[in-house]
Design a protein around this motif. Structure first.
Motif, PDB file in Angstrom:
ATOM      1  N   SER A   1       0.844  -1.201   0.000  1.00 29.17           N
ATOM      2  CA  SER A   1       0.000   0.000   0.000  1.00 29.17           C
ATOM      3  C   SER A   1       0.874   1.243   0.000  1.00 29.17           C
ATOM      4  O   SER A   1       2.019   1.217   0.444  1.00 29.17           O
ATOM      5  N   LEU A   2       0.330   2.308  -0.519  1.00 29.91           N
ATOM      6  CA  LEU A   2       1.070   3.574  -0.580  1.00 29.91           C
ATOM      7  C   LEU A   2       1.307   4.108   0.829  1.00 29.91           C
ATOM      8  O   LEU A   2       0.452   3.969   1.706  1.00 29.91           O
ATOM      9  N   LYS A   3       2.445   4.717   1.051  1.00 26.92           N
ATOM     10  CA  LYS A   3       2.716   5.325   2.354  1.00 26.92           C
ATOM     11  C   LYS A   3       1.767   6.494   2.574  1.00 26.92           C
ATOM     12  O   LYS A   3       1.334   7.138   1.614  1.00 26.92           O
TER      13      LYS A   3
ATOM     14  N   GLY B   1      -4.158  -0.246  -3.459  1.00 26.36           N
ATOM     15  CA  GLY B   1      -2.869  -0.916  -3.315  1.00 26.36           C
ATOM     16  C   GLY B   1      -2.858  -2.196  -4.120  1.00 26.36           C
ATOM     17  O   GLY B   1      -3.752  -2.442  -4.927  1.00 26.36           O
ATOM     18  N   ARG B   2      -1.847  -2.997  -3.879  1.00 22.13           N
ATOM     19  CA  ARG B   2      -1.716  -4.263  -4.597  1.00 22.13           C
ATOM     20  C   ARG B   2      -1.705  -5.428  -3.621  1.00 22.13           C
ATOM     21  O   ARG B   2      -1.289  -5.299  -2.477  1.00 22.13           O
TER      22      ARG B   2
ATOM     23  N   ILE C   1       7.896   4.864  -1.940  1.00 22.80           N
ATOM     24  CA  ILE C   1       6.536   5.365  -1.763  1.00 22.80           C
ATOM     25  C   ILE C   1       5.561   4.327  -1.200  1.00 22.80           C
ATOM     26  O   ILE C   1       4.415   4.647  -0.908  1.00 22.80           O
ATOM     27  N   GLU C   2       6.019   3.085  -1.039  1.00 25.27           N
ATOM     28  CA  GLU C   2       5.076   2.038  -0.620  1.00 25.27           C
ATOM     29  C   GLU C   2       5.536   1.292   0.632  1.00 25.27           C
ATOM     30  O   GLU C   2       6.736   1.148   0.872  1.00 25.27           O
ATOM     31  N   ASN C   3       4.583   0.831   1.391  1.00 24.26           N
ATOM     32  CA  ASN C   3       4.832  -0.092   2.498  1.00 24.26           C
ATOM     33  C   ASN C   3       4.358  -1.478   2.091  1.00 24.26           C
ATOM     34  O   ASN C   3       3.463  -1.605   1.256  1.00 24.26           O
ATOM     35  N   TYR C   4       4.936  -2.488   2.705  1.00 24.22           N
ATOM     36  CA  TYR C   4       4.427  -3.828   2.439  1.00 24.22           C
ATOM     37  C   TYR C   4       4.226  -4.574   3.747  1.00 24.22           C
ATOM     38  O   TYR C   4       4.788  -4.233   4.774  1.00 24.22           O
ATOM     39  N   ARG C   5       3.371  -5.570   3.685  1.00 24.97           N
ATOM     40  CA  ARG C   5       3.100  -6.413   4.841  1.00 24.97           C
ATOM     41  C   ARG C   5       3.018  -7.845   4.345  1.00 24.97           C
ATOM     42  O   ARG C   5       2.337  -8.131   3.360  1.00 24.97           O
ATOM     43  N   ILE C   6       3.745  -8.723   5.001  1.00 29.89           N
ATOM     44  CA  ILE C   6       3.765 -10.128   4.584  1.00 29.89           C
ATOM     45  C   ILE C   6       2.853 -10.927   5.512  1.00 29.89           C
ATOM     46  O   ILE C   6       2.963 -10.826   6.732  1.00 29.89           O
TER      47      ILE C   6
END
Lengths: 78, 78
Positions: free
Chosen positions: A8-10, A39-40, A68-73
């Motif tokens: 998702s975008l920050k 987001g993706r 510009i993006e954060n991620y979460r696994i």
């Protein structure tokens, strides 16, 4: 092993796609929507031998743009 | 109320984006990846008065293409 990566975008980064969705929802008559962010979602099926570090590495190198993006696994029980 | 909508392609639907990601991961030297599917993640901030039916309606009318995509609504505690 099934793994979901949420990208998702920050906060603060402009999101024209989210704005367009928001606008369209209002156009369709849906009220009460305050904000929309787009987001993706990337679903991976990986071997059990793949480590958390490798997954992290995949995100940083390819799946997310760390500027510009954060991620979460998220690991999904199968 | 924060709501996350996960949109993913139905099984069997060709996913060129997922294939490209898979190919790139292999090109970067990551092994053990069996499959990659690409989807969308839409984060909504809606008023508490918005009903589950309305959320469902938003997905069916705009957020997901019901012919080729599935969606899942997840409410996030705030």
């Amino acid at each position: 092993m099934k793994v979901r990566v949420h990208v998702s975008l920050k906060p603060g980064v402009l999101d024209p796609q989210g704005r367009a969705i928001h606008h369209s929802l209002e156009g369709l008559g849906f009220s009460g929507v305050n904000e929309v962010r787009a987001g993706r979602l990337i679903e991976l099926d990986v071997a059990d031998s793949v480590t958390d570090e490798a997954l992290d590495d995949m995100c940083r190198k390819l799946l997310a743009n760390m500027v510009i993006e954060n991620y979460r696994i998220e690991k999904v029980a199968t």
